[in-house]
Design an enzyme around this catalytic site. Sequence first.
Site, mmCIF file in Angstrom:
data_model
loop_
_atom_site.group_PDB
_atom_site.id
_atom_site.type_symbol
_atom_site.label_atom_id
_atom_site.label_comp_id
_atom_site.label_asym_id
_atom_site.label_seq_id
_atom_site.Cartn_x
_atom_site.Cartn_y
_atom_site.Cartn_z
ATOM 1 N N CYS A 42 0.840 -1.198 0.000
ATOM 2 C CA CYS A 42 0.000 0.000 0.000
ATOM 3 C C CYS A 42 0.876 1.249 0.000
ATOM 4 C CB CYS A 42 -0.905 -0.007 1.226
ATOM 5 S SG CYS A 42 -2.048 1.403 1.298
ATOM 6 N N ASP A 44 0.450 3.818 1.686
ATOM 7 C CA ASP A 44 0.417 4.463 3.002
ATOM 8 C C ASP A 44 1.847 4.753 3.485
ATOM 9 O OD1 ASP A 44 0.268 4.731 5.993
ATOM 10 O OD2 ASP A 44 -1.865 4.404 5.595
ATOM 11 N N ARG A 46 3.049 5.070 6.265
ATOM 12 C CA ARG A 46 3.450 4.420 7.521
ATOM 13 C C ARG A 46 3.846 2.963 7.325
ATOM 14 N NH1 ARG A 46 -2.140 5.569 10.284
ATOM 15 N NH2 ARG A 46 -2.696 4.943 8.147
ATOM 16 N N HIS A 98 -2.370 -3.654 5.079
ATOM 17 C CA HIS A 98 -2.208 -3.283 6.483
ATOM 18 C C HIS A 98 -3.568 -3.010 7.101
ATOM 19 C CE1 HIS A 98 -2.927 1.118 5.928
ATOM 20 N NE2 HIS A 98 -2.469 0.863 4.722
ATOM 21 N N CYS A 101 -6.528 0.120 6.759
ATOM 22 C CA CYS A 101 -6.218 0.738 5.463
ATOM 23 C C CYS A 101 -7.313 1.729 5.048
ATOM 24 C CB CYS A 101 -6.076 -0.352 4.408
ATOM 25 S SG CYS A 101 -5.732 0.262 2.746
#
Length: 217
Positions: A42, A44, A46, A98, A101
């Site tokens: 992803c 993202d 993080r 994750h 999400c």
Amino acid sequence: MKAHEKLLLANKAWVKEKLDLSLDYFDRMAEGQQPEFLWIGCSDSRVPAEEITGASPGELFVHRNIANVIPHNDLNVLAVVQYAVEVLKVKHIIVCGHYGCGGVQAAMGRQHWGLLNKWLRNIKDVYRLHRGELDLISDHNRRLDRLVELNVMEQVRHLAEMSFIQRAWHYDQRPALHGWVYSMGTGAIKEVIDLLPGQFVDDIYRYDFDPAASPTE
């Protein structure tokens, strides 16, 4: 100091750190790559692939997009997978989602996101396929986490349906396909699916290859 200047300053410190350890570090990096893994994760911020796995530069060939989706009509991800399999000869492909999400959460709702709707449609399709299970989960967060897992599993199956994955299975017995989910709350990775070369989800997606033909035909 401006925000982007901090990144440039950090880069200088990182270069010095690497050269202090080995003067030929960047010479070796410039020689080429032979990663064993393709990581599809992803976008993202993080969930940095190398950091959460402890991998060094050169170990992971990385592709990231919203909610780690692998559509059959997305030339970007298809090109990455084909290059990794046929040129880099990776031995493993990891699809890593994750928990929590945002892309998966958006797909669970009805909000209009403009162009993003077309991308989220891929995840909505996963929900539809597993509606019987998901609708029985009353808690929203638990339902979201389960859809995250199911989405990863479905994307791994999409990989298994690709002709160039199956060709590599047929001739080279690679790559193995793995579906993982990362928890930002604990830092731990959970394995949710593994497909070894030759394991198919549905026979309708199977391609036959001429045993006498070369791997490139």
